[in-house]
Design a protein around this motif. Sequence first.
Motif, mmCIF file in Angstrom:
data_model
loop_
_atom_site.group_PDB
_atom_site.id
_atom_site.type_symbol
_atom_site.label_atom_id
_atom_site.label_comp_id
_atom_site.label_asym_id
_atom_site.label_seq_id
_atom_site.Cartn_x
_atom_site.Cartn_y
_atom_site.Cartn_z
ATOM 1 N N ARG A 40 59.957 18.721 53.038
ATOM 2 C CA ARG A 40 59.448 19.803 52.974
ATOM 3 C C ARG A 40 58.420 19.507 54.201
ATOM 4 O O ARG A 40 56.825 19.642 53.367
ATOM 5 N N LEU A 56 62.782 19.979 60.780
ATOM 6 C CA LEU A 56 63.943 20.634 59.615
ATOM 7 C C LEU A 56 65.109 19.564 59.635
ATOM 8 O O LEU A 56 65.766 20.293 60.672
ATOM 9 N N GLY A 61 64.523 25.995 56.701
ATOM 10 C CA GLY A 61 63.190 25.303 55.435
ATOM 11 C C GLY A 61 64.543 23.840 55.458
ATOM 12 O O GLY A 61 65.041 23.660 55.179
ATOM 13 N N PRO A 62 63.583 23.877 53.971
ATOM 14 C CA PRO A 62 61.666 24.171 53.563
ATOM 15 C C PRO A 62 60.597 23.901 54.564
ATOM 16 O O PRO A 62 60.759 22.324 55.028
ATOM 17 N N ASP A 81 61.992 29.464 53.937
ATOM 18 C CA ASP A 81 61.601 28.464 53.208
ATOM 19 C C ASP A 81 60.357 28.292 53.288
ATOM 20 O O ASP A 81 60.004 27.790 53.978
ATOM 21 N N THR A 83 55.726 27.179 52.477
ATOM 22 C CA THR A 83 55.006 27.273 51.626
ATOM 23 C C THR A 83 53.766 27.790 52.252
ATOM 24 O O THR A 83 53.472 27.206 52.704
ATOM 25 N N SER A 214 55.668 19.798 43.323
ATOM 26 C CA SER A 214 55.562 19.469 44.518
ATOM 27 C C SER A 214 54.841 17.752 44.638
ATOM 28 O O SER A 214 53.610 18.941 44.532
ATOM 29 N N GLU A 232 60.277 18.100 45.174
ATOM 30 C CA GLU A 232 59.824 17.918 46.150
ATOM 31 C C GLU A 232 58.691 17.560 46.956
ATOM 32 O O GLU A 232 57.960 16.894 46.228
ATOM 33 N N ARG A 234 56.265 16.110 49.998
ATOM 34 C CA ARG A 234 55.557 16.776 51.224
ATOM 35 C C ARG A 234 54.580 16.023 52.141
ATOM 36 O O ARG A 234 53.674 14.978 51.186
#
Lengths: 379, 379
Positions: A40, A56, A61-62, A81, A83, A214, A232, A234
């Motif tokens: 992500r 991406l 997304g994400p 999507d 966050t 995450s 996920e 990040r």
Amino acid sequence: MTDVRLAQLMTPCLILDEGRMTRNIERLAAHAARLGVPLRPHLKTAKSVDVARRVLADGTGPAMVSTLAEAEVFAAAGIRDITYGVGIGLNKLERVLDLHRAGCRLTVLVDSDVQARAVAAASTDAGIAIPALIEIDSDGHRSGLAPDDPEIIKIGEILHGGGAELAGVLCHAGQSYGAVGRAAQAEFAEAERAALVAAADALRANGLPCPVVSAGSTPTAHVAKDLTGVTELRAGVYVFFDLVMAGIDVCAVDDIALSVLTTVIGHQPARGSIMVDAGWMALSRDRGTAAQEVDQGYGLVCDETGRPIPDLIVTQTSQEHGTIALRPGSGASMPDLPIGTRLRILPNHACATAAQHTSYHVLPAEGGPLMEWPRFGGW
Amino acid sequence: MTDVRLAQLMTPCLILDEGRMTRNIERLAAHAARLGVPLRPHLKTAKSVDVARRVLADGTGPAMVSTLAEAEVFAAAGIRDITYGVGIGLNKLERVLDLHRAGCRLTVLVDSDVQARAVAAASTDAGIAIPALIEIDSDGHRSGLAPDDPEIIKIGEILHGGGAELAGVLCHAGQSYGAVGRAAQAEFAEAERAALVAAADALRANGLPCPVVSAGSTPTAHVAKDLTGVTELRAGVYVFFDLVMAGIDVCAVDDIALSVLTTVIGHQPARGSIMVDAGWMALSRDRGTAAQEVDQGYGLVCDETGRPIPDLIVTQTSQEHGTIALRPGSGASMPDLPIGTRLRILPNHACATAAQHTSYHVLPAEGGPLMEWPRFGGW
């Protein structure tokens, strides 16, 4: 040694090397694929729809953002999507709901019962179950709850039982930015994973759902070897990289895709310094390398083609003046840089330097004319 | 203790107290009038046509800028006498000429024969005598020539004989920002004046004109008592003031007209810290008070009405997170600031903090609804 494409640009301005950016994007994408964990990407560094489209894999997304303004721009560009990675403010819930109404699944972050109750109430009132992650703290960096804090269960119950969607847990090992080398960073990565898994287990043991686990920061994402229990990964600044990341060995200086183009406007031979037209307005006030083994001042100086000039750094900045000199203690000799010479300065912190500019002047990986990609800001 | 007008604003955002700003403007205007020297306000801090209209007694000038973008915006708003205070880049002369063609007398700054020849050549080619000031260095701050440097005469001759307009000399005692108290600042003011007068005398002794003798920085402008030989006084940050200026006693904390409105989004009681939604993106990375007697972190925290909360500062920032805590060693107790509380943060450096925002939300001196004044940036 000159690039005719850069000669047309007014200085100072921001240069993006597309080839380096693509290499950075592919490197972490391949690592995440090997680990079997979806990535992500955090778009707060880039704040650009053009960069987002390249970061991406699927344009929808994400993605991760640091402001609702980013969420709104990226949602309008088709990202579905997102966050929002800052603890949700009680004054921002109406904009969160508007994003859902516009078809974007925006997930928020909470680390208190007050926020959880507000998210639950807003969800119930609007008939939209806002997805919320509980923020976990693995290293005392800033926000979040310790993985064994009973508040996690309380917040989970408020969200789950109150009309919101308990999406799971999130952790950012921000202290990993101070960890030099892969071994030290791996400890932060494992601490991040362990804290998340403990919190997720606690939620599930209490009969609560925890679909999302995450993890991530640019240093920990690159060294992670075992992400058991994590759903996920990040990272953000890896798209461009910077001197802070090079200083802790997450990347090489040659991986840094961002630089500020500047022009020599004067000399102070008695002081061994050169003046350029990039001050802190163009470079930012970020001094992230000040505490590192090699202090890069306000940035490392390169020639117009992006090749670093040994030991030459920006030692001082005013609003629109940069002072360039050899690093203290250097044995290198001062190069001849006549008035009018163009130079490129690598940033300490890509997020901060990019934020001082409204567009990227992009050197295409395949050669050919420059492209200009707009950036945005605001909240 | 709350201001209903602020409740409507999304945080973080920039607040300008018009009453304080007006008091600051009037204070220096009165001082300059007593000294009998015209004031040339520097508009780089404000970057706002609305502020410029309040700072300039006559809406047409004189004014000072730090970028050609500022000159272009202010010229379009009717300002006709502007000095561009950064050594002129050889790549910027066409834009300088365009400003002259549009009716704005833009004066440039040089400290080398290379620049002087370029300005003279551009003047001759265009049939427009570009006015140029020779920059003098009184304190080794960044650019400019020592007052006894024979280059001054050489540059004067190139400009005067080559088709440009030798407008005079300019000096900025930038090191005065590190001088605490009026006595120390007065020494910088006198050094600035003496350097300028020596350079002006040298030009005149060589048969060259020197109509303009331009001095100033916010600290030296406020303490100057005798400006014999000086024809104009410059200052910029005084319009808003900031913690750096308060830290060297040029102003009081209560004079600071600029603040960032923020909202509490979390607590870390074990660490005695509070999270707010203003990080370095809203506050800037400027740490100008770090070397002062009182280190204000990333800013001094006030309640929503602008009253400082004893010893509460922003101790740490991420991109969109601010960490608030008591100053190290403080005996004060942590106030109760529930999630959702609005606070205002006074900036270390008004120029840098304002640059992070695209508008001012103005609290009118006479009360009544907020006004919004746009800001601009770029080069």
